[in-house]
Design an enzyme around this catalytic site. Structure first.
Site, PDB file in Angstrom:
ATOM      1  CG  ASN A 189     -20.053  24.481  22.682  1.00 25.01           C
ATOM      2  OD1 ASN A 189     -20.759  25.465  22.871  1.00 25.01           O
ATOM      3  ND2 ASN A 189     -20.286  23.628  21.700  1.00 25.01           N
ATOM      4  CB  CYS A 223     -24.429  26.492  19.433  1.00 26.16           C
ATOM      5  SG  CYS A 223     -24.086  25.060  20.496  1.00 26.16           S
ATOM      6  CG  HIS A 235     -20.600  28.245  18.687  1.00 29.26           C
ATOM      7  ND1 HIS A 235     -20.842  28.362  20.042  1.00 29.26           N
ATOM      8  CD2 HIS A 235     -20.754  26.930  18.390  1.00 29.26           C
ATOM      9  CE1 HIS A 235     -21.131  27.173  20.534  1.00 29.26           C
ATOM     10  NE2 HIS A 235     -21.077  26.286  19.553  1.00 29.26           N
TER      11      HIS A 235
END
Length: 323
Positions: free
Chosen positions: A280, A114, A250
């Site tokens: 996500n 990520c 994020h």
């Protein structure tokens, strides 16, 4: 004069198939209410059978190149962040290079999950400022749906597929407060491998594996680490949180976004949030959110922006830039 990496254009791409919480609730033991309350997620996009990380990345790259207004063959560097490459090798970046019709440039992948896009930004920024390259395409792209255990309700509801990209150009500037990347700070701590990982790999199980996560522990580390690295990156640029126009984080969990903003004393309206629509998307989430806010007019040239992310590893980082 100082060489600084300036964003010329942004782009993003999402697969056509959009999956609601209600659709997932028909497949696993969960509900829309449970997902929204704990994550803020309502929808995610899932790649089709004819789509891959490279096809999503290429579409996002084309949008960024068009926004930048430069010919694709003037790009001499491609850095692609992904944890879900098309193949073990060669790099997915080389497939994007070919799809864009670029005959020769430096092209490689970065793997930091990520945080991958932040890592890719610093790598590209360093190479541009060193004078080795002039224009870079930096991409975050993922097809996380391919590594999910669709029977594990704790993880399968959290992730989606997508891609985002930026075009960076090395520019000479005499203005210390001018446009471009002002600072980047990256970190990693491999002691936390077992909190967020994939249980496979070529040299261990000889399989791709599935994503595994201990959500409560990841949440706790994320809030602390993200707030700290944002303050660190701002300090490196000689700035404070009050100077920030936008935070582009994020997009892992709405509660993490809220908690991080509170810890820094930032107003919620300064935080770009797309997790409700995209879920996500790992390395793609920061550039996806950035492009969303640029295209809807929120982010304007001259705005001070902080990008931040944390992922498996753990890896985490932040970048401060003047758009």
């Amino acid at each position: 004069m100082t060489i600084r990496s300036v964003i010329l254009g942004t782009g993003s791409f999402l697969p056509a198939r959009r999956v609601s919480n209600a659709e997932l609730a028909a497949q696993v033991d969960t509900t829309d209410e449970w997902i929204v309350e704990r994550t803020g997620i309502r929808f995610r996009h899932i790649a089709g059978a004819d789509e891959s990380t490279s096809t999503l990345a290429t579409a996002a790259a084309k949008a960024a190149i068009e926004a930048a207004g430069v010919p694709a063959d003037t790009l001499d560097l491609i850095v692609l962040a992904t944890a879900t490459p098309d193949q073990t090798f060669p790099a997915t970046a080389t497939r994007v290079q070919t799809a864009l019709g670029i005959l020769d440039c430096v092209a490689f992948d970065v793997a930091a999950v990520c945080s991958g896009f932040l890592y890719a930004v610093q790598v590209a920024d360093s190479m541009l400022r060193a004078g080795v390259h002039r224009r870079a395409l930096v991409i975050g792209a993922e097809t996380f749906s391919r590594i999910l255990d669709w029977e594990d309700r704790a993880t399968c509801v959290l992730f989606g597929d997508g891609a985002g990209a930026i075009v960076l150009e090395a520019q000479d500037t005499a203005d210390e407060g001018g446009r471009g990347i002002l600072s980047t700070k990256l970190h990693a701590d491999g002691r936390y491998n077992d909190l967020l990982y994939v249980d496979g790999g070529p040299s261990t199980t000889q399989t791709v594996g599935k994503l595994r996560m201990k959500g409560r522990e990841v949440f706790r580390h994320a809030v602390v680490n993200l707030a700290a690295v944002m303050e660190e990156s701002l300090a490196a640029a000689g700035l404070v949180s009050a100077d920030v126009d936008w935070v582009v984080p994020h997009q892992a969990n709405a509660r993490i976004l809220d908690a991080t903003a509170r810890k820094l004393g930032l107003a919620p309206e300064k935080v770009v949030v797309t997790v409700d629509r995209h879920a996500n998307t790992s390395a793609a989430s920061v550039p996806l959110a950035l492009d969303t806010a640029v295209r809807d007019g929120r982010i304007q040239q001259g705005d001070l922006i902080v990008l931040e992310a944390m992922g498996g590893g753990f890896t985490w980082g932040a970048a401060v830039l003047r758009f």
